[in-house]
Design a protein around this motif. Structure first.
Motif, PDB file in Angstrom:
ATOM      1  N   THR A 125      -5.221   5.752  -3.708  1.00 44.51           N
ATOM      2  CA  THR A 125      -4.203   6.195  -2.744  1.00 44.51           C
ATOM      3  C   THR A 125      -3.993   5.128  -1.679  1.00 44.51           C
ATOM      4  OG1 THR A 125      -5.805   7.362  -1.315  1.00 44.51           O
ATOM      5  CG2 THR A 125      -4.814   8.622  -3.109  1.00 44.51           C
TER       6      THR A 125
ATOM      7  N   ALA B 240      -1.001   3.203  -2.617  1.00 42.93           N
ATOM      8  CA  ALA B 240       0.069   4.004  -3.229  1.00 42.93           C
ATOM      9  C   ALA B 240       1.441   3.716  -2.624  1.00 42.93           C
ATOM     10  CB  ALA B 240      -0.256   5.491  -3.115  1.00 42.93           C
ATOM     11  N   TYR B 241       1.530   3.606  -1.302  1.00 44.19           N
ATOM     12  CA  TYR B 241       2.831   3.340  -0.683  1.00 44.19           C
ATOM     13  C   TYR B 241       3.443   2.057  -1.220  1.00 44.19           C
ATOM     14  CZ  TYR B 241       2.481   7.006   2.936  1.00 44.19           C
ATOM     15  OH  TYR B 241       2.420   8.203   3.605  1.00 44.19           O
TER      16      TYR B 241
ATOM     17  N   GLN C 274       4.284   2.406  -5.227  1.00 48.09           N
ATOM     18  CA  GLN C 274       5.416   3.302  -5.472  1.00 48.09           C
ATOM     19  C   GLN C 274       6.731   2.716  -4.967  1.00 48.09           C
ATOM     20  OE1 GLN C 274       3.826   6.965  -3.785  1.00 48.09           O
ATOM     21  NE2 GLN C 274       3.056   7.620  -5.759  1.00 48.09           N
ATOM     22  N   LYS C 275       6.695   2.028  -3.829  1.00 49.54           N
ATOM     23  CA  LYS C 275       7.895   1.343  -3.343  1.00 49.54           C
ATOM     24  C   LYS C 275       8.318   0.254  -4.321  1.00 49.54           C
ATOM     25  CE  LYS C 275      10.976  -0.542  -0.521  1.00 49.54           C
ATOM     26  NZ  LYS C 275      12.343   0.059  -0.364  1.00 49.54           N
TER      27      LYS C 275
ATOM     28  N   ALA D  63       7.594   0.056  -7.506  1.00 47.82           N
ATOM     29  CA  ALA D  63       8.048   0.672  -8.757  1.00 47.82           C
ATOM     30  C   ALA D  63       9.495   1.155  -8.638  1.00 47.82           C
ATOM     31  CB  ALA D  63       7.133   1.837  -9.123  1.00 47.82           C
ATOM     32  N   TYR D  64       9.836   1.738  -7.480  1.00 44.77           N
ATOM     33  CA  TYR D  64      11.210   2.210  -7.257  1.00 44.77           C
ATOM     34  C   TYR D  64      12.191   1.027  -7.300  1.00 44.77           C
ATOM     35  CZ  TYR D  64      15.370   3.842  -4.841  1.00 44.77           C
ATOM     36  OH  TYR D  64      16.666   4.123  -4.509  1.00 44.77           O
TER      37      TYR D  64
ATOM     38  N   ASP E 204       5.269   5.107 -13.535  1.00 41.88           N
ATOM     39  CA  ASP E 204       4.798   6.376 -12.982  1.00 41.88           C
ATOM     40  C   ASP E 204       3.374   6.177 -12.478  1.00 41.88           C
ATOM     41  OD1 ASP E 204       4.245   8.986 -12.320  1.00 41.88           O
ATOM     42  OD2 ASP E 204       4.045   9.687 -14.385  1.00 41.88           O
ATOM     43  N   TYR E 205       3.223   6.024 -11.153  1.00 43.23           N
ATOM     44  CA  TYR E 205       1.903   5.783 -10.574  1.00 43.23           C
ATOM     45  C   TYR E 205       1.438   7.032  -9.841  1.00 43.23           C
ATOM     46  CZ  TYR E 205      -1.982   3.842  -7.974  1.00 43.23           C
ATOM     47  OH  TYR E 205      -3.235   3.621  -7.467  1.00 43.23           O
TER      48      TYR E 205
END
Length: 378
Positions: free
Chosen positions: A45, A48-49, A52-53, A55-56, A67-68
């Motif tokens: 975690t 994660a920020y 995920q950013k 990945a987007y 998909d994380y």
């Protein structure tokens, strides 16, 4: 209808059919949701920020969906070893035993971040930043300091002298790389903590007045919802949740340092880590340990925040070992990770992480060049 009109009508129909056919062909060649490549990852975690950013943003450019799942480093390592995800995420490197179990695990540092001390003391004026030493934090988590007006805390923060309230200790309830980093720090600054608790992704916390939280977000929520509590989270979670965070003693200079992107970066800059090849055992790599060792002899490491770590993507060198992996998917994963450690570093600082130094980016690219599928380079 005369002959000319019939010819025109037939021509119009032919044009419509041709345009429809061309349109159908074009759409069939354009990536759709059904033809997009799906890649799965899980773990830390802490990062994660950032992941995920990235990945987007990547999905806007390429037909690849990452998909994380931020389920904690411990669970991420377990899923990586079990082959239920394409890659794992962890702030703790694999132990030697885990690395040997995987057989061909690669460590790819993707970001640098800091672990900060958060607290909720409603009696204090807004924006009061408390000072902590490593020893005081160790004694709080050992259960030796149990009240906010304990003399050891008051000596560092006079504003606590009238806060006669029990300290609620918040810790991670799941296997956590953030816990690994924090407990390694406490073990290095307190011999008693090292002997009684030690360090790892999960430990037995001896403090009697304690609450667990799942993930960095869970710890942040527990501190936010419980007055007189204290916890530890990755820096981004403190900022995003508008939580007060402490200044930590720099053992080199004795100053109390605010965690910022700049002070976290300084620690990484001061430490001259000799990093192994990505396919070797990384279990001994620690920015925290290296900084604290350096601070014993160098008293000029000013402006450095002490609890700093890499976060890693962990993957197999031979990707055909991963269930349901294809060559196309393997290449897409490697291409994404190459982008993650280069172009995507631009997203680090706005999310309160430190971008990788160029030397680490180069090492990552060398590591990714080793990845194969059925023995063939990607």
């Amino acid at each position: 209808m005369n002959a000319v009109s019939r010819i025109l009508m037939v021509g119009i129909v032919v044009v419509i059919i041709v345009v429809a056919g061309v349109t159908y062909w074009y759409l069939s060649q354009t990536p759709t949701q059904a033809t997009r490549i799906k890649i799965s990852g899980a773990g830390s975690t802490f990062m994660a920020y950032f992941v995920q950013k990235a990945a987007y943003e990547y999905a806007q450019k390429y037909p690849v969906d990452i998909d994380y799942a931020p389920i904690g480093s411990g669970a991420g390592i377990q899923q990586f070893l079990a082959g239920t995800v394409d890659f794992g995420g962890s702030d703790a490197p694999l132990s030697t035993q885990q690395w040997q179990q995987a057989g061909d695990a690669l460590h790819i540092p993707v970001i640098i971040g800091g672990v900060v001390i958060i607290y909720n003391i409603p009696d204090l004026p807004p924006n009061t930043h408390l000072n902590f030493t490593g020893q005081v934090l160790a004694d709080i988590y050992l259960g030796k300091i149990t009240k906010w007006n304990d003399p050891a805390l008051v000596s560092l923060n006079s504003e606590l002298k009238n806060i006669n309230q029990p300290i609620i200790v918040v810790h991670r309830s799941d296997g956590s790389g953030t816990t690994y980093i924090f407990t390694q720090y406490l073990s290095l600054v307190s011999q008693e903590f090292a002997q009684k608790v030690g360090y790892g992704v999960s430990v037995n916390w001896p403090a009697p007045n304690k609450i667990g939280g799942k993930g960095n977000e869970g710890v942040a929520a527990q501190v936010k919802n419980n007055p007189y509590s204290i916890g530890y989270v990755e820096f981004t979670y403190a900022v995003k949740n508008n939580l007060l965070y402490g200044y930590l003693e720099n053992p080199s200079t004795g100053e109390f340092v605010e965690p910022t992107v700049k002070t976290i970066a300084k620690t990484a800059d001061y430490v001259s880590l000799s990093l192994p090849s990505g396919d070797k055992d990384w279990s001994s790599i620690s920015i925290v340990k290296s900084f604290l060792e350096l601070a014993k002899t160098n008293k000029n490491l000013s402006g450095a925040y002490p609890i700093v770590s890499f976060a890693y993507i962990i993957m197999h060198k031979e990707l055909s070992k991963v269930p349901n992996m294809t060559k196309e998917k393997a290449k897409a994963l490697v291409d994404f990770l190459k982008w993650l450690v280069t172009d995507a570093q631009q997203y680090a600082e706005p999310l309160y992480y430190v971008p990788l130094p160029q030397s680490v980016r180069n090492l990552d690219l060398q590591t990714l060049s080793m990845v194969t599928f059925n023995g063939s380079n990607l």
